[in-house]
Every structure is written in structure tokens, then in C-alpha cells.
Scaffold this motif. Structure first.
Motif, PDB file in Angstrom:
ATOM      1  N   ARG A  29      51.876  38.426  34.187  1.00 48.63           N
ATOM      2  CA  ARG A  29      52.126  37.258  33.329  1.00 48.63           C
ATOM      3  C   ARG A  29      51.008  37.009  32.322  1.00 48.63           C
ATOM      4  N   LEU A  30      49.886  37.671  32.487  1.00 47.96           N
ATOM      5  CA  LEU A  30      48.777  37.478  31.545  1.00 47.96           C
ATOM      6  C   LEU A  30      49.134  38.065  30.183  1.00 47.96           C
ATOM      7  N   ARG A  31      48.773  37.373  29.129  1.00 49.51           N
ATOM      8  CA  ARG A  31      49.047  37.842  27.762  1.00 49.51           C
ATOM      9  C   ARG A  31      47.739  37.954  26.978  1.00 49.51           C
ATOM     10  N   VAL A  32      46.748  38.519  27.630  1.00 48.77           N
ATOM     11  CA  VAL A  32      45.424  38.724  27.033  1.00 48.77           C
ATOM     12  C   VAL A  32      44.986  40.140  27.387  1.00 48.77           C
ATOM     13  N   PRO A  33      43.923  40.663  26.789  1.00 49.12           N
ATOM     14  CA  PRO A  33      43.393  41.946  27.261  1.00 49.12           C
ATOM     15  C   PRO A  33      43.126  41.866  28.759  1.00 49.12           C
ATOM     16  N   LYS A  34      43.560  42.873  29.495  1.00 45.47           N
ATOM     17  CA  LYS A  34      43.489  42.783  30.948  1.00 45.47           C
ATOM     18  C   LYS A  34      43.356  44.165  31.568  1.00 45.47           C
ATOM     19  N   ARG A  35      42.849  44.152  32.774  1.00 46.08           N
ATOM     20  CA  ARG A  35      42.634  45.392  33.531  1.00 46.08           C
ATOM     21  C   ARG A  35      42.791  45.070  35.013  1.00 46.08           C
ATOM     22  N   LEU A  36      43.567  45.867  35.708  1.00 43.18           N
ATOM     23  CA  LEU A  36      43.754  45.712  37.144  1.00 43.18           C
ATOM     24  C   LEU A  36      43.314  46.999  37.826  1.00 43.18           C
ATOM     25  N   ASN A  37      42.233  46.904  38.608  1.00 42.33           N
ATOM     26  CA  ASN A  37      41.788  48.015  39.453  1.00 42.33           C
ATOM     27  C   ASN A  37      42.214  47.732  40.885  1.00 42.33           C
ATOM     28  N   LEU A  38      42.864  48.698  41.487  1.00 43.62           N
ATOM     29  CA  LEU A  38      43.311  48.568  42.872  1.00 43.62           C
ATOM     30  C   LEU A  38      42.620  49.620  43.709  1.00 43.62           C
ATOM     31  N   TRP A  39      42.057  49.179  44.850  1.00 45.36           N
ATOM     32  CA  TRP A  39      41.214  50.049  45.657  1.00 45.36           C
ATOM     33  C   TRP A  39      41.730  50.132  47.091  1.00 45.36           C
ATOM     34  N   GLY A  54      41.395  49.761  51.049  1.00 48.00           N
ATOM     35  CA  GLY A  54      40.648  48.859  51.915  1.00 48.00           C
ATOM     36  C   GLY A  54      41.169  47.454  51.920  1.00 48.00           C
ATOM     37  N   ASP A  55      40.319  46.522  52.313  1.00 46.43           N
ATOM     38  CA  ASP A  55      40.663  45.108  52.457  1.00 46.43           C
ATOM     39  C   ASP A  55      39.666  44.287  51.654  1.00 46.43           C
ATOM     40  N   HIS A  56      39.824  43.006  51.701  1.00 43.30           N
ATOM     41  CA  HIS A  56      39.109  42.046  50.884  1.00 43.30           C
ATOM     42  C   HIS A  56      37.599  42.308  50.870  1.00 43.30           C
ATOM     43  N   ALA A  57      37.050  42.511  49.659  1.00 42.47           N
ATOM     44  CA  ALA A  57      35.615  42.670  49.410  1.00 42.47           C
ATOM     45  C   ALA A  57      35.040  43.997  49.884  1.00 42.47           C
ATOM     46  N   ALA A  58      35.857  44.865  50.496  1.00 46.26           N
ATOM     47  CA  ALA A  58      35.306  46.153  50.936  1.00 46.26           C
ATOM     48  C   ALA A  58      34.772  46.984  49.765  1.00 46.26           C
ATOM     49  N   PRO A  59      35.502  47.114  48.649  1.00 44.85           N
ATOM     50  CA  PRO A  59      34.992  47.968  47.566  1.00 44.85           C
ATOM     51  C   PRO A  59      33.740  47.425  46.890  1.00 44.85           C
ATOM     52  N   GLU A  60      33.678  46.115  46.666  1.00 43.89           N
ATOM     53  CA  GLU A  60      32.560  45.567  45.893  1.00 43.89           C
ATOM     54  C   GLU A  60      31.424  45.045  46.755  1.00 43.89           C
ATOM     55  N   GLY A  61      31.652  44.917  48.058  1.00 45.21           N
ATOM     56  CA  GLY A  61      30.681  44.248  48.912  1.00 45.21           C
ATOM     57  C   GLY A  61      29.302  44.864  48.885  1.00 45.21           C
ATOM     58  N   ALA A  62      29.227  46.202  49.075  1.00 46.62           N
ATOM     59  CA  ALA A  62      27.913  46.850  49.135  1.00 46.62           C
ATOM     60  C   ALA A  62      27.156  46.689  47.823  1.00 46.62           C
ATOM     61  N   PRO A 115      31.604  52.684  40.863  1.00 51.85           N
ATOM     62  CA  PRO A 115      32.667  52.477  39.869  1.00 51.85           C
ATOM     63  C   PRO A 115      33.260  51.080  39.903  1.00 51.85           C
ATOM     64  N   VAL A 116      33.268  50.435  41.054  1.00 48.12           N
ATOM     65  CA  VAL A 116      33.852  49.094  41.147  1.00 48.12           C
ATOM     66  C   VAL A 116      33.089  48.124  40.256  1.00 48.12           C
ATOM     67  N   LEU A 117      31.765  48.038  40.453  1.00 53.46           N
ATOM     68  CA  LEU A 117      30.971  47.098  39.667  1.00 53.46           C
ATOM     69  C   LEU A 117      30.675  47.643  38.276  1.00 53.46           C
ATOM     70  N   ASP A 118      30.459  48.965  38.161  1.00 54.36           N
ATOM     71  CA  ASP A 118      30.162  49.537  36.840  1.00 54.36           C
ATOM     72  C   ASP A 118      31.286  49.238  35.854  1.00 54.36           C
ATOM     73  N   GLU A 119      32.535  49.352  36.309  1.00 57.13           N
ATOM     74  CA  GLU A 119      33.652  49.091  35.397  1.00 57.13           C
ATOM     75  C   GLU A 119      33.793  47.604  35.095  1.00 57.13           C
ATOM     76  N   ALA A 120      33.478  46.758  36.069  1.00 55.83           N
ATOM     77  CA  ALA A 120      33.513  45.316  35.806  1.00 55.83           C
ATOM     78  C   ALA A 120      32.471  44.934  34.759  1.00 55.83           C
ATOM     79  N   TYR A 121      31.246  45.475  34.897  1.00 52.82           N
ATOM     80  CA  TYR A 121      30.194  45.167  33.922  1.00 52.82           C
ATOM     81  C   TYR A 121      30.530  45.740  32.553  1.00 52.82           C
ATOM     82  N   ALA A 122      31.124  46.939  32.516  1.00 49.75           N
ATOM     83  CA  ALA A 122      31.515  47.526  31.228  1.00 49.75           C
ATOM     84  C   ALA A 122      32.554  46.651  30.535  1.00 49.75           C
ATOM     85  N   TRP A 123      33.488  46.108  31.321  1.00 50.58           N
ATOM     86  CA  TRP A 123      34.514  45.214  30.760  1.00 50.58           C
ATOM     87  C   TRP A 123      33.863  43.975  30.139  1.00 50.58           C
ATOM     88  N   LEU A 124      32.907  43.395  30.844  1.00 51.10           N
ATOM     89  CA  LEU A 124      32.236  42.211  30.315  1.00 51.10           C
ATOM     90  C   LEU A 124      31.389  42.552  29.088  1.00 51.10           C
TER      91      LEU A 124
END
Length: 322
Positions: A18-28, A30-38, A50-59
Motif C-alpha cells: 500500500r505504500l506509494r513512496v520509494p520503498k524496499r522490502l528485505n526478507l530474511w 529466521g525470526d524477529h530480530a535474528a538478522p539484525e540483532g548481532a 548485508p542487513v544493516l549495510d543495506e539499511a544504511y545505504a538506503w538512508l
């Protein structure tokens, strides 16, 4: 994450669409916070993440205006579940295997221009009525030989089985993320309290190593009858190896209320989205029971739940394929 215990993936995808803006969905995996936790905890500073690197690149791109390639990204990128390569972990002192595994090659990631582009077709599987004496029914091409309609099977509700969404919220997903997904023994699923249907060993159309490429949201239709006015149904879809051990592909609960006892009601629900490669020679198994520790349910213990497939509303499992 595909096996979220807090924010199920279908709700996230629906909001994302439903978002109508630039957007990106990464699916990993595991379960909640497993990919980004470390990474958020600084467990391995300077290591590729890659989880955080891509988030920072997006920002950096959208807030700082950097031309860093983000503008060329597809909207959706997902890991294909359990496609990583692993090896056993050995104890550094004794040299003996610990029973755990570690990843030596990362899971495959696939990008798609939009979420809808992940699914390119569907396979409709009918459910047959075999099952006397606790044996399983079959998942076959819908309508095959008329075997998929005109049947009803029953089980005793309100008792949990070995078919569960996860062993323990968060911890099971952490193990998945680290290369050690939960293994189920399908022979231990108590058929007094669950019903199961299984495909034949999957044969790939292209002769390759993948029997089915599940990409998207499976859909299940069943006709339910209960001896009381409510019934809880939990559908689990498993990838079953030749030795009858399995990994979970996806699942979803449904509570049916306001039932007329001993009268049929047809229900349809979506399982959680999945990107999963079922190896050639493996089977898909659908298990429906009435309880799962992850969910509240409408089941009444020791009542009887019947599932059927009348000719006017044939039961089916719709697989999204990519």
C-alpha cells in the motif's frame, strides 16, 4: 523474517504493497530480530553485514542524496529459505561434533521489481480422502480421478501435536538464521489429533535439483464440521525428506466461530508467505491440527473436528510458484 513470531510476514507485505513512496522490502531467514540483532549489538564490528549495510545505504541515498546504487534496487529482495551451505561444528577441545551447524556459504537471495513479480504461476493440489487407520491422504493434481471430493475425515480436537510453527519463539528462528533449522520427525505427529496429506516425491519439470519453487502466499480451502460451535485449525506445510524428517515451509491458524454443530462450513485462509525451494525427490506434507503454542485457539478439548471436500466446494491447497 519469514518465520516471524511477532509480526507475521503477510501483514508486513500487505502494508508494503500500500505504500506509494520509494520503498524496499528485505526478507530474511529466521525470526524477529535474528538478522539484525548481532549487528545492532556490535557483535562483529567491521564485518560485512548485508542487513544493516543495506539499511544504511538506503538512508544515505534518501536522506543524504548519495548516488550509491540504491536507486537501481528492486523493491523486494528475499532470502530463499535454508539454501545456505552448512557444516558441523566441532568442539575445539575434544574435536567431536557438537550437534550444531555453521554457515559456510550464504543463502541465495532473489530480487523482484515488486512483490507480485515473485509469483509467476500457481499449482492447485486437491486433498484426497484416504486416512483410515491413521494413514495420510494425498495431495494430487486437483480433480484427479474424482478422488479429491466426496470424503470426510475426523480427528480429536484440543490436543497439541508435534506439528508446531516453531519449537520456541525467537530461539528457533535464531537457530534458523545461524544455519540450524528445526527438524521435525513427521512419524511422531499423532494422527489421532491431526490430519495429514502428502504429495508424491516431487519431480522438477526442468530436470534440475529443485522440485518446487514456492514463491508467495499459499492458500488453503477446507470444509469443516465440529461437534461444537467453534473449531481451531492450524495448517502447517512441511518439506519432507526421504527419511521422513522435515523442515517447516509455512503455516497459519484459523479460528472458525458460530458453527452449527454437525453442519458443514467451508473456510479459506492464507498461509504465511514463503520463498522456499523444495529439493527434487522430497515431498510436501500438509498437516492440520487444532492447537499450537504460538496461538490462542477456539478448540474445545476432546471434541471432534471433521474436515471434508464436498463436490460443490472441493478442498485444495494452492501453491504459488516462482
Amino acid at each position: 523474517t519469514w518465520h516471524e513470531s511477532l509480526f507475521p510476514v503477510n501483514g508486513v507485505v500487505d502494508a508494503f504493497d500500500r505504500l506509494r513512496v520509494p520503498k524496499r522490502l528485505n526478507l530474511w531467514i529466521g525470526d524477529h530480530a535474528a538478522p539484525e540483532g548481532a549487528g545492532l549489538l556490535g557483535a562483529a564490528p567491521g564485518a560485512p553485514d548485508p542487513v544493516l549495510d543495506e539499511a544504511y545505504a538506503w538512508l544515505d541515498h534518501h536522506l543524504k542524496g548519495e548516488r550509491n546504487g540504491v536507486e537501481e534496487w528492486d523493491e523486494v529482495c528475499g532470502q530463499v529459505m535454508f539454501t545456505y551451505v552448512t557444516e558441523p561444528v566441532t568442539d575445539p577441545v575434544t574435536g567431536r561434533p557438537t550437534g550444531a551447524r555453521r554457515i559456510v556459504a550464504p543463502a541465495v537471495r532473489e530480487s523482484r521489481p515488486t512483490w507480485r513479480d515473485a509469483t509467476v504461476g500457481h499449482e492447485l493440489l486437491g486433498l484426497t480422502g484416504e486416512g483410515a487407520g491413521g494413514t495420510d491422504g494425498r495431495l494430487v493434481a486437483a480433480g484427479e480421478d474424482g478422488a479429491t471430493t466426496g470424503w470426510r475425515r475426523t480427528f480429536l480436537a484440543g490436543v497439541d501435536t508435534e506439528a508446531t510453527a516453531m519449537g520456541e519463539p525467537l530461539r528457533t528462528g535464531q537457530a534458523e538464521w545461524k544455519g540450524d533449522p528445526k527438524t521435525y520427525d513427521t512419524r511422531k505427529i499423532d494422527r489421532r489429533h491431526a490430519l495429514a496429506w502428502t504429495t508424491a516425491p516431487l519431480v522438477p519439470a526442468d530436470g534440475g535439483p529443485v522440485g518446487r519453487r514456492v514463491r508467495g502466499v499459499p492458500r488453503l480451502r477446507l470444509t469443516v464440521r465440529s461437534t461444537v460451535s467453534a473449531a481451531g485449525l492450524i495448517a502447517h506445510l512441511f518439506d519432507v525428506a526421504e527419511d521422513d524428517t522435515a523442515r517447516i515451509v509455512t503455516h497459519a491458524p484459523l479460528n472458525a466461530y458460530d458453527l452449527t454443530p454437525d453442519r458443514d462450513t467451508t473456510v479459506t485462509w492464507r498461509l504465511q508467505a514463503a520463498w522456499y525451494d523444495v529439493p527434487a525427490g522430497h515431498r510436501l506434507m500438509l498437516v492440520v491440527d487444532s492447537k499450537d503454542p504460538l496461538y490462542g485457539d477456539a478448540s474445545v478439548t476432546w471434541t471432534q473436528t471433521g474436515l471434508g471436500s464436498p463436490p460443490e466446494a472441493a478442498s485444495f491447497l494452492e501453491l504459488p510458484l516462482g
